[in-house]
Design a protein around this motif. Structure first.
Motif, mmCIF file in Angstrom:
data_model
loop_
_atom_site.group_PDB
_atom_site.id
_atom_site.type_symbol
_atom_site.label_atom_id
_atom_site.label_comp_id
_atom_site.label_asym_id
_atom_site.label_seq_id
_atom_site.Cartn_x
_atom_site.Cartn_y
_atom_site.Cartn_z
ATOM 1 N N SER A 64 -7.640 2.703 -8.838
ATOM 2 C CA SER A 64 -7.031 1.752 -7.913
ATOM 3 C C SER A 64 -7.942 0.537 -7.746
ATOM 4 O O SER A 64 -9.139 0.594 -8.058
ATOM 5 C CB SER A 64 -6.755 2.409 -6.561
ATOM 6 O OG SER A 64 -7.963 2.752 -5.918
ATOM 7 N N GLY A 118 0.821 -4.761 -8.212
ATOM 8 C CA GLY A 118 1.179 -3.628 -7.355
ATOM 9 C C GLY A 118 0.601 -2.333 -7.897
ATOM 10 O O GLY A 118 -0.587 -2.242 -8.198
ATOM 11 N N PHE A 119 1.478 -1.351 -8.073
ATOM 12 C CA PHE A 119 1.076 -0.071 -8.653
ATOM 13 C C PHE A 119 1.704 0.121 -10.035
ATOM 14 O O PHE A 119 1.893 1.248 -10.492
ATOM 15 C CB PHE A 119 1.470 1.090 -7.731
ATOM 16 C CG PHE A 119 0.635 1.168 -6.480
ATOM 17 C CD1 PHE A 119 -0.702 1.526 -6.545
ATOM 18 C CD2 PHE A 119 1.183 0.871 -5.247
ATOM 19 C CE1 PHE A 119 -1.481 1.591 -5.395
ATOM 20 C CE2 PHE A 119 0.421 0.943 -4.094
ATOM 21 C CZ PHE A 119 -0.915 1.301 -4.168
ATOM 22 N N SER A 131 -2.424 -1.752 -2.940
ATOM 23 C CA SER A 131 -1.952 -2.106 -4.280
ATOM 24 C C SER A 131 -2.727 -3.301 -4.829
ATOM 25 O O SER A 131 -3.354 -4.057 -4.085
ATOM 26 C CB SER A 131 -0.460 -2.430 -4.250
ATOM 27 O OG SER A 131 -0.225 -3.617 -3.509
ATOM 28 N N SER A 179 0.843 -1.194 0.000
ATOM 29 C CA SER A 179 0.000 0.000 0.000
ATOM 30 C C SER A 179 0.874 1.238 0.000
ATOM 31 O O SER A 179 2.094 1.155 0.157
ATOM 32 C CB SER A 179 -0.923 0.013 1.229
ATOM 33 O OG SER A 179 -0.160 0.162 2.410
ATOM 34 N N PHE A 212 8.288 2.631 -6.473
ATOM 35 C CA PHE A 212 7.708 1.294 -6.491
ATOM 36 C C PHE A 212 8.704 0.191 -6.811
ATOM 37 O O PHE A 212 8.359 -0.987 -6.724
ATOM 38 C CB PHE A 212 6.548 1.223 -7.492
ATOM 39 C CG PHE A 212 5.441 2.189 -7.195
ATOM 40 C CD1 PHE A 212 4.996 2.392 -5.908
ATOM 41 C CD2 PHE A 212 4.842 2.924 -8.207
ATOM 42 C CE1 PHE A 212 3.978 3.275 -5.611
ATOM 43 C CE2 PHE A 212 3.818 3.806 -7.939
ATOM 44 C CZ PHE A 212 3.395 3.995 -6.636
#
Length: 142
Positions: A78, A52-53, A47, A29, A134
């Motif tokens: 998201s 993830g991102f 995430s 996160s 990230f």
């Protein structure tokens, strides 16, 4: 907890930071904060369990690569819908519309705003900063 900050826009800003990772280094996160004309809103954004991102970082990479312009709107949502981004090119700038909201009850609260970014160097910097934010840590997390 990582304290690297990626700031988009000034004096109004959207900040990505305080990344939380699992013991394996995977991003779990981050905190997204918005500051606009005396309003401050923060949200812990979880995430995506598979990527993830990566899709958020790819959005800004795409914006930076197409800094001269594009047609239509480029967007990001998201996994829980608590962070929404929409980017439009106006000819010389990029307008980044954002929404931070409660992930369970979207009608209980939300903060919306618009940032105007310079097309070019500012987008490239944000894209690179997000990639670094990230990317896996250099040393294992203990």
């Amino acid at each position: 907890m990582e304290t690297v900050r990626v700031e988009v826009g000034r004096p109004e800003r959207l900040t990505f930071g305080d990344v939380q990772r699992g013991s394996d280094g995977v991003v779990l996160s981050m905190v997204v904060a918005a500051e606009l004309n005396g309003l401050t809103a923060r949200r812990d954004v979880v995430s995506h369990y598979k990527n993830g991102f990566d899709d958020l970082a790819l959005l800004f990479t795409d914006l930076a690569e197409h800094w001269r312009g594009w047609s239509g709107t480029k967007d990001y949502r998201s996994i829980e819908g608590d962070l929404l981004l929409q980017a439009d090119h106006t000819g010389s700038h990029v307008e980044l519309h954002f929404t931070l909201q409660d992930s369970e009850f979207h009608n209980s609260w939300s903060a919306r705003g618009k940032l105007t970014l310079d097309a070019g160097e500012e987008l490239a910097r944000v894209s690179e900063d997000l990639k670094k934010l990230f990317s896996p840590p250099q040393e294992p997390i203990r």
